[in-house]
Design a protein around this motif. Sequence first.
Motif, PDB file in Angstrom:
ATOM      1  N   ILE A 181      17.759  42.829  41.530  1.00 23.06           N
ATOM      2  CA  ILE A 181      18.885  41.978  41.131  1.00 23.06           C
ATOM      3  C   ILE A 181      18.658  40.613  41.763  1.00 23.06           C
ATOM      4  O   ILE A 181      18.626  40.481  42.987  1.00 23.06           O
ATOM      5  CB  ILE A 181      20.229  42.564  41.611  1.00 23.06           C
ATOM      6  N   VAL A 182      18.479  39.611  40.917  1.00 26.51           N
ATOM      7  CA  VAL A 182      18.281  38.254  41.414  1.00 26.51           C
ATOM      8  C   VAL A 182      19.615  37.532  41.369  1.00 26.51           C
ATOM      9  O   VAL A 182      20.160  37.264  40.303  1.00 26.51           O
ATOM     10  CB  VAL A 182      17.229  37.499  40.588  1.00 26.51           C
ATOM     11  N   GLN A 183      20.135  37.234  42.529  1.00 25.03           N
ATOM     12  CA  GLN A 183      21.453  36.616  42.624  1.00 25.03           C
ATOM     13  C   GLN A 183      21.436  35.159  42.186  1.00 25.03           C
ATOM     14  O   GLN A 183      20.407  34.473  42.274  1.00 25.03           O
ATOM     15  CB  GLN A 183      21.972  36.702  44.052  1.00 25.03           C
ATOM     16  N   GLN A 184      22.594  34.694  41.731  1.00 25.44           N
ATOM     17  CA  GLN A 184      22.804  33.298  41.381  1.00 25.44           C
ATOM     18  C   GLN A 184      23.936  32.732  42.214  1.00 25.44           C
ATOM     19  O   GLN A 184      24.695  33.482  42.839  1.00 25.44           O
ATOM     20  CB  GLN A 184      23.166  33.164  39.894  1.00 25.44           C
ATOM     21  N   ARG A 185      24.056  31.429  42.204  1.00 26.73           N
ATOM     22  CA  ARG A 185      25.138  30.789  42.933  1.00 26.73           C
ATOM     23  C   ARG A 185      26.358  30.675  42.041  1.00 26.73           C
ATOM     24  O   ARG A 185      26.249  30.473  40.829  1.00 26.73           O
ATOM     25  CB  ARG A 185      24.709  29.438  43.476  1.00 26.73           C
TER      26      ARG A 185
ATOM     27  N   ARG B  82      16.499  54.623  41.036  1.00 28.77           N
ATOM     28  CA  ARG B  82      15.476  53.759  41.625  1.00 28.77           C
ATOM     29  C   ARG B  82      16.061  52.921  42.770  1.00 28.77           C
ATOM     30  O   ARG B  82      17.270  52.670  42.827  1.00 28.77           O
ATOM     31  CB  ARG B  82      14.891  52.824  40.567  1.00 28.77           C
ATOM     32  N   THR B  83      15.175  52.474  43.642  1.00 29.89           N
ATOM     33  CA  THR B  83      15.577  51.556  44.698  1.00 29.89           C
ATOM     34  C   THR B  83      16.086  50.263  44.069  1.00 29.89           C
ATOM     35  O   THR B  83      15.469  49.721  43.150  1.00 29.89           O
ATOM     36  CB  THR B  83      14.392  51.236  45.623  1.00 29.89           C
ATOM     37  N   ILE B  84      17.198  49.779  44.554  1.00 27.47           N
ATOM     38  CA  ILE B  84      17.743  48.505  44.087  1.00 27.47           C
ATOM     39  C   ILE B  84      17.505  47.455  45.168  1.00 27.47           C
ATOM     40  O   ILE B  84      17.970  47.585  46.303  1.00 27.47           O
ATOM     41  CB  ILE B  84      19.239  48.607  43.770  1.00 27.47           C
ATOM     42  N   ARG B  85      16.753  46.446  44.801  1.00 27.18           N
ATOM     43  CA  ARG B  85      16.488  45.327  45.695  1.00 27.18           C
ATOM     44  C   ARG B  85      17.377  44.159  45.288  1.00 27.18           C
ATOM     45  O   ARG B  85      17.503  43.858  44.104  1.00 27.18           O
ATOM     46  CB  ARG B  85      15.018  44.893  45.635  1.00 27.18           C
ATOM     47  N   VAL B  86      17.979  43.513  46.237  1.00 26.01           N
ATOM     48  CA  VAL B  86      18.812  42.340  45.976  1.00 26.01           C
ATOM     49  C   VAL B  86      18.079  41.121  46.523  1.00 26.01           C
ATOM     50  O   VAL B  86      17.882  40.978  47.733  1.00 26.01           O
ATOM     51  CB  VAL B  86      20.194  42.468  46.635  1.00 26.01           C
ATOM     52  N   ARG B  87      17.660  40.274  45.603  1.00 25.43           N
ATOM     53  CA  ARG B  87      16.999  39.038  46.024  1.00 25.43           C
ATOM     54  C   ARG B  87      18.097  37.990  46.212  1.00 25.43           C
ATOM     55  O   ARG B  87      18.688  37.519  45.262  1.00 25.43           O
ATOM     56  CB  ARG B  87      15.975  38.607  44.971  1.00 25.43           C
ATOM     57  N   ARG B  88      18.380  37.681  47.456  1.00 26.01           N
ATOM     58  CA  ARG B  88      19.462  36.781  47.797  1.00 26.01           C
ATOM     59  C   ARG B  88      19.180  35.367  47.299  1.00 26.01           C
ATOM     60  O   ARG B  88      18.027  34.918  47.276  1.00 26.01           O
ATOM     61  CB  ARG B  88      19.631  36.753  49.321  1.00 26.01           C
TER      62      ARG B  88
ATOM     63  N   ALA C 239      25.207  42.754  50.692  1.00 24.07           N
ATOM     64  CA  ALA C 239      24.794  43.656  49.618  1.00 24.07           C
ATOM     65  C   ALA C 239      25.435  45.028  49.816  1.00 24.07           C
ATOM     66  O   ALA C 239      25.683  45.460  50.949  1.00 24.07           O
ATOM     67  CB  ALA C 239      23.277  43.790  49.594  1.00 24.07           C
ATOM     68  N   PRO C 240      25.730  45.728  48.735  1.00 21.14           N
ATOM     69  CA  PRO C 240      26.282  47.082  48.846  1.00 21.14           C
ATOM     70  C   PRO C 240      25.349  48.011  49.612  1.00 21.14           C
ATOM     71  O   PRO C 240      24.127  47.806  49.662  1.00 21.14           O
ATOM     72  CB  PRO C 240      26.419  47.519  47.382  1.00 21.14           C
ATOM     73  N   ALA C 241      25.915  49.027  50.215  1.00 21.17           N
ATOM     74  CA  ALA C 241      25.135  49.994  50.985  1.00 21.17           C
ATOM     75  C   ALA C 241      24.054  50.616  50.114  1.00 21.17           C
ATOM     76  O   ALA C 241      24.262  50.892  48.932  1.00 21.17           O
ATOM     77  CB  ALA C 241      26.056  51.076  51.537  1.00 21.17           C
ATOM     78  N   GLY C 242      22.914  50.852  50.715  1.00 21.08           N
ATOM     79  CA  GLY C 242      21.819  51.500  50.011  1.00 21.08           C
ATOM     80  C   GLY C 242      20.863  50.553  49.329  1.00 21.08           C
ATOM     81  O   GLY C 242      19.816  50.989  48.810  1.00 21.08           O
ATOM     82  N   CYS C 243      21.179  49.256  49.299  1.00 22.13           N
ATOM     83  CA  CYS C 243      20.303  48.268  48.666  1.00 22.13           C
ATOM     84  C   CYS C 243      19.354  47.668  49.701  1.00 22.13           C
ATOM     85  O   CYS C 243      19.690  47.536  50.877  1.00 22.13           O
ATOM     86  CB  CYS C 243      21.117  47.146  48.033  1.00 22.13           C
ATOM     87  N   VAL C 244      18.182  47.292  49.239  1.00 20.64           N
ATOM     88  CA  VAL C 244      17.238  46.547  50.062  1.00 20.64           C
ATOM     89  C   VAL C 244      17.462  45.063  49.785  1.00 20.64           C
ATOM     90  O   VAL C 244      17.569  44.653  48.628  1.00 20.64           O
ATOM     91  CB  VAL C 244      15.789  46.932  49.728  1.00 20.64           C
ATOM     92  N   VAL C 245      17.561  44.268  50.831  1.00 20.33           N
ATOM     93  CA  VAL C 245      17.823  42.842  50.664  1.00 20.33           C
ATOM     94  C   VAL C 245      16.553  42.040  50.913  1.00 20.33           C
ATOM     95  O   VAL C 245      15.899  42.211  51.943  1.00 20.33           O
ATOM     96  CB  VAL C 245      18.940  42.369  51.610  1.00 20.33           C
ATOM     97  N   ASP C 246      16.199  41.183  49.951  1.00 19.53           N
ATOM     98  CA  ASP C 246      15.070  40.272  50.108  1.00 19.53           C
ATOM     99  C   ASP C 246      15.606  38.874  50.407  1.00 19.53           C
ATOM    100  O   ASP C 246      16.426  38.338  49.640  1.00 19.53           O
ATOM    101  CB  ASP C 246      14.233  40.211  48.830  1.00 19.53           C
ATOM    102  N   ILE C 247      15.139  38.292  51.496  1.00 18.24           N
ATOM    103  CA  ILE C 247      15.533  36.936  51.857  1.00 18.24           C
ATOM    104  C   ILE C 247      14.419  35.996  51.397  1.00 18.24           C
ATOM    105  O   ILE C 247      13.280  36.105  51.850  1.00 18.24           O
ATOM    106  CB  ILE C 247      15.743  36.802  53.371  1.00 18.24           C
TER     107      ILE C 247
ATOM    108  N   SER D 172       9.461  39.375  45.595  1.00 19.74           N
ATOM    109  CA  SER D 172      10.523  40.299  45.195  1.00 19.74           C
ATOM    110  C   SER D 172      10.182  40.996  43.885  1.00 19.74           C
ATOM    111  O   SER D 172      10.583  42.144  43.663  1.00 19.74           O
ATOM    112  CB  SER D 172      11.851  39.553  45.058  1.00 19.74           C
ATOM    113  N   LEU D 173       9.455  40.308  43.013  1.00 19.35           N
ATOM    114  CA  LEU D 173       9.155  40.868  41.694  1.00 19.35           C
ATOM    115  C   LEU D 173       7.883  41.707  41.674  1.00 19.35           C
ATOM    116  O   LEU D 173       7.590  42.343  40.656  1.00 19.35           O
ATOM    117  CB  LEU D 173       9.018  39.738  40.665  1.00 19.35           C
TER     118      LEU D 173
END
Length: 281
Positions: free
Chosen positions: A125-129, A158-164, A172-180, A196-197
Motif C-alpha cells: 500500500i503506497v500512501q498519499q498525502r 499475504r504480508t501487507i507492506r505500507v510504504r509511508r 499502520a494497522p497491526a500486522g503490517c510491515v512499514v517501509d520508511i 518497497s516494490l
Amino acid sequence: MRLSIFDQWGAGNSGPVWAAFRAGLDRLGLEYSSHDTSADVAVIWSVVWAGRMRQNRTVWEQFRRSQRPVVVLEVGTLRRGNTWKMGVNGLGRGAYWGDEFDHSRVQLLGIKPRPWRSSGQDIVIVQQRGDSEQWQGLPPTGQWLADTVAQLRNYTNRTIRVRRHPRQTLQAPAGCVVDIPHRLPNAYDDFDLDTSLSTAWAVVNANSGAGVSAVLQGIPLFCYESSLASTVGNLDWCQIEQPHMPDRRDWLTLLAHTEWTTEEIASGYPIKRLLRGLESL
C-alpha cells in the motif's frame, strides 16, 4: 485568451519549467500575465496544497468555481527531473491532456515497461498525502489506510507492506510491515520507491504517480477510477489474488503525452496541443 502564471508559488525546482512555459507562450504569441485572478486561464504548480504551493488552492477554487480552466504543471514520473507533467484541470484520469497522440512518442521518451509480474510476495500500500486535490472526497488518510487493510484481509493472507509517504507519518494497522522511504542521493526531493516494490505481488494506491510507476514496473495495480493508471489497473479489491493485467500499449501512448521536457515546453508544442481543450473547457 489570456493566461495568468502563478509562478511565485511553485516548488524549488520549478524555475526552469516556468521559464520554458513563458518561452512557449511567447513563441505562440499568447497573452499572459502574472498572479492575475481576472485572467481566462490560470497556470499553477501542483495540486498539493502545502508549503510553497499552499496559496494555489485559493486560485484553483476561484477559477474552477467560475468554470475557468487551470493548467497544472508538476514534476514528472517518466523521467523524473527531466520531464514535467502538464494537464488541464488536474493531473489524474479526469484531466485533459490533449486529443492528438503519436504512438512513436513512447519510444522517443524511452519508455520500456517491464512484463507483467506473475510472482511476488507482498501487497504494498503506497500512501498519499491528504493535503492534495487528488485526495478530495476521500476519508482522512489514517482512516483510509485502516479501512483498506481491513478490506484486503477479507481476500488475502499475504504480508501487507505500507510504504509511508515521505511527508506524512501515520500509524499502520497491526500486522503490517512499514517501509520508511529514503531520500535518493543527488536528486531534488526524490525518495526511494523501488525497494518497497521489489517483492510486490500487487500495489494498492488511490491515484498518485506511484500507481503509474507500479504499472510501468509490471506490478498489478489496485486503484481508484481517478488514477491516471485506472484503465490498466484493478478497481475491485476482491480481485487481489487474481489481478487483471491488460494490454498497456494505448495507455502508454496517452502517458507519453502527459509529460514534456523543458525544451519541448519552450517550443510551445505541448501548450498548443491543449489550446483546443482550453477553449472548450
